[in-house]
Write an enzyme that holds these catalytic residues in place. Structure first.
Site, PDB file in Angstrom:
ATOM      1  N   ASN A  86       0.809  -1.224   0.000  1.00  0.00           N
ATOM      2  CA  ASN A  86       0.000   0.000   0.000  1.00  0.00           C
ATOM      3  C   ASN A  86       0.844   1.277   0.000  1.00  0.00           C
ATOM      4  OD1 ASN A  86      -2.432   1.808   0.919  1.00  0.00           O
ATOM      5  ND2 ASN A  86      -0.876   2.036   2.516  1.00  0.00           N
ATOM      6  N   TYR A 152       4.064   9.053 -11.117  1.00  0.00           N
ATOM      7  CA  TYR A 152       3.052   8.307 -10.344  1.00  0.00           C
ATOM      8  C   TYR A 152       2.246   7.409 -11.284  1.00  0.00           C
ATOM      9  CZ  TYR A 152      -0.837   7.732  -6.991  1.00  0.00           C
ATOM     10  OH  TYR A 152      -1.804   7.235  -6.139  1.00  0.00           O
ATOM     11  N   LYS A 156       1.973   3.349 -11.146  1.00  0.00           N
ATOM     12  CA  LYS A 156       0.730   2.624 -10.875  1.00  0.00           C
ATOM     13  C   LYS A 156       0.350   1.712 -12.046  1.00  0.00           C
ATOM     14  CE  LYS A 156       0.131   4.154  -6.715  1.00  0.00           C
ATOM     15  NZ  LYS A 156       0.305   3.235  -5.567  1.00  0.00           N
TER      16      LYS A 156
HETATM   17  P1  NAD Z   1      -0.757   8.437   2.758  1.00  0.00           P
HETATM   18  O1  NAD Z   1       0.298   9.399   2.341  1.00  0.00           O
HETATM   19  O2  NAD Z   1      -1.688   8.769   3.882  1.00  0.00           O
HETATM   20  O3  NAD Z   1      -0.127   7.020   3.101  1.00  0.00           O
HETATM   21  C1  NAD Z   1       0.984   6.484   2.445  1.00  0.00           C
HETATM   22  C2  NAD Z   1       1.782   5.751   3.477  1.00  0.00           C
HETATM   23  O4  NAD Z   1       2.924   5.174   2.840  1.00  0.00           O
HETATM   24  C3  NAD Z   1       2.286   6.689   4.574  1.00  0.00           C
HETATM   25  O5  NAD Z   1       2.049   6.081   5.842  1.00  0.00           O
HETATM   26  C4  NAD Z   1       3.772   6.777   4.283  1.00  0.00           C
HETATM   27  O6  NAD Z   1       4.553   6.983   5.429  1.00  0.00           O
HETATM   28  C5  NAD Z   1       4.044   5.401   3.657  1.00  0.00           C
HETATM   29  N1  NAD Z   1       5.266   5.419   2.857  1.00  0.00           N
HETATM   30  C6  NAD Z   1       5.554   6.220   1.802  1.00  0.00           C
HETATM   31  N2  NAD Z   1       6.805   5.981   1.369  1.00  0.00           N
HETATM   32  C7  NAD Z   1       7.315   5.009   2.163  1.00  0.00           C
HETATM   33  C8  NAD Z   1       8.574   4.343   2.232  1.00  0.00           C
HETATM   34  N3  NAD Z   1       9.581   4.645   1.404  1.00  0.00           N
HETATM   35  N4  NAD Z   1       8.756   3.398   3.168  1.00  0.00           N
HETATM   36  C9  NAD Z   1       7.755   3.095   4.037  1.00  0.00           C
HETATM   37  N5  NAD Z   1       6.556   3.684   4.031  1.00  0.00           N
HETATM   38  C10 NAD Z   1       6.336   4.645   3.105  1.00  0.00           C
HETATM   39  O7  NAD Z   1      -1.549   8.123   1.418  1.00  0.00           O
HETATM   40  P2  NAD Z   1      -2.854   7.259   1.116  1.00  0.00           P
HETATM   41  O8  NAD Z   1      -3.788   8.161   0.424  1.00  0.00           O
HETATM   42  O9  NAD Z   1      -3.299   6.499   2.315  1.00  0.00           O
HETATM   43  O10 NAD Z   1      -2.245   6.269   0.014  1.00  0.00           O
HETATM   44  C11 NAD Z   1      -2.069   4.883   0.203  1.00  0.00           C
HETATM   45  C12 NAD Z   1      -1.951   4.211  -1.163  1.00  0.00           C
HETATM   46  O11 NAD Z   1      -3.156   4.427  -1.901  1.00  0.00           O
HETATM   47  C13 NAD Z   1      -0.817   4.786  -2.028  1.00  0.00           C
HETATM   48  O12 NAD Z   1      -0.187   3.744  -2.732  1.00  0.00           O
HETATM   49  C14 NAD Z   1      -1.550   5.700  -2.989  1.00  0.00           C
HETATM   50  O13 NAD Z   1      -0.842   5.846  -4.194  1.00  0.00           O
HETATM   51  C15 NAD Z   1      -2.842   4.946  -3.176  1.00  0.00           C
HETATM   52  N6  NAD Z   1      -3.955   5.794  -3.644  1.00  0.00           N
HETATM   53  C16 NAD Z   1      -4.495   6.774  -2.864  1.00  0.00           C
HETATM   54  C17 NAD Z   1      -5.564   7.536  -3.357  1.00  0.00           C
HETATM   55  C18 NAD Z   1      -6.247   8.614  -2.557  1.00  0.00           C
HETATM   56  O14 NAD Z   1      -7.149   9.266  -3.088  1.00  0.00           O
HETATM   57  N7  NAD Z   1      -5.878   8.839  -1.311  1.00  0.00           N
HETATM   58  C19 NAD Z   1      -6.056   7.289  -4.640  1.00  0.00           C
HETATM   59  C20 NAD Z   1      -5.473   6.303  -5.402  1.00  0.00           C
HETATM   60  C21 NAD Z   1      -4.433   5.553  -4.886  1.00  0.00           C
END
Ligand code: NAD
Length: 249
Positions: A86, A152, A156
């Site tokens: 994730n 990005y 993905k």
């Molecule tokens: P977020 O930024 O709240 O969470 C991402 C988490 O990943 C954070 O806890 C961060 O510390 C961790 N992380 C990032 N880089 C890291 C690394 N190098 N090592 C360890 N941990 C790391 O974001 P989110 O919105 O919860 O996103 C979670 C996933 O969902 C991501 O892959 C994101 O691309 C995907 N996503 C989110 C959305 C959205 O609308 N929020 C939409 C599509 C996809």
């Protein structure tokens, strides 16, 4: 769902979508280890999750740390049944302003680390005859074109391709690989991308038939389904959890 003795690891489990996935797992009796970079944040998340959880601090962009982490988790807990890839990072920049270093940095966390961690977990599952499950998290960026997120989007799209290739190669061993493509979900990441850009926000919502952002728990529920025996004949799919955003007019 048979959750007896199942152990899951969820990367980026300290916040947002990852934390909601961990909550769904813990609520269903799956012992869950959340992984992230910020020890304090992870500890707070773990307290929130309760006794059926643990945390491990690791920067996944440090590829050499990944096999060490997997070995330590196996030594301590015996087995890894479920992996949720994730953790992810985003970068909003015009196409021509993205440097090679910018591009590589996004791919390192969003693709190479996902590959390296999946490989280590699958090695362990194959060696021990574990019929494991891996769930990757992609994005609407791989379903249609979004401007200013070139790295990005590349990352993905790669995740979705890897999901299909791994599902095909690993199915004979009983290991299932699936992907969830979230739409616009209310987290810190989407707030950064949308709140300072009202046009982008109204465009995102305007093409979402349900007319509102999703909640992290919506992704948690979908990932729980894919991790469970209810999805035992499901592999190689990309499940859009997006309020209809990918098909919206
Ligand atoms: P977020 O930024 O709240 O969470 C991402 C988490 O990943 C954070 O806890 C961060 O510390 C961790 N992380 C990032 N880089 C890291 C690394 N190098 N090592 C360890 N941990 C790391 O974001 P989110 O919105 O919860 O996103 C979670 C996933 O969902 C991501 O892959 C994101 O691309 C995907 N996503 C989110 C959305 C959205 O609308 N929020 C939409 C599509 C996809």
């Amino acid at each position: 769902m048979n959750t007896t003795n199942k152990l899951a690891i969820v990367t980026g489990g300290g916040s947002g979508i990852g934390l909601a996935i961990a909550e769904a797992f813990v609520r269903n009796g799956i012992y869950t280890i959340i992984i992230g970079r910020d020890e304090e944040k992870l500890r707070r998340a773990c307290q929130q999750l309760g006794a059926c959880s643990d945390c491990y601090t690791c920067d996944l962009s440090d590829l050499q740390a990944i096999p060490v982490m997997v070995q330590e988790i196996i030594q301590q807990h015996g087995h890894i049944d479920i992996l949720v890839n994730n953790a992810g990072i985003n970068m909003k920049k015009s196409f021509v302003d993205v440097t090679d270093e910018d591009f590589q940095a996004i791919l390192q966390t969003n693709v190479t680390a996902v590959f390296a961690l999946s490989r280590e977990v699958v090695k362990h599952q194959l060696e021990n005859g574990i019929k494991g499950v891996i769930i990757n998290i992609s994005s609407m960026a791989s379903q249609y074109g979004i401007p200013k997120v070139i790295a990005y989007t590349a990352s993905k799209s790669a995740i979705e391709g890897m999901t299909k290739a791994m599902a095909t190669e690993l199915s004979p061993y009983g290991i299932r690989i699936n992907c969830v493509a979230p739409g616009f979900i209310a987290t810190d990441m989407s707030a950064k991308a949308l709140d300072a850009d009202p046009d982008r926000k109204s465009k995102a919502l305007g093409r979402t038939p349900m007319g509102h952002l999703g909640q992290p728990a919506d992704i948690g529920a979908a990932v729980l389904f894919l991790a469970s025996d209810a999805a035992k004949y499901v592999t190689g799919v990309v499940l859009q959890v997006d309020g209809g955003n990918a098909v919206g007019f």
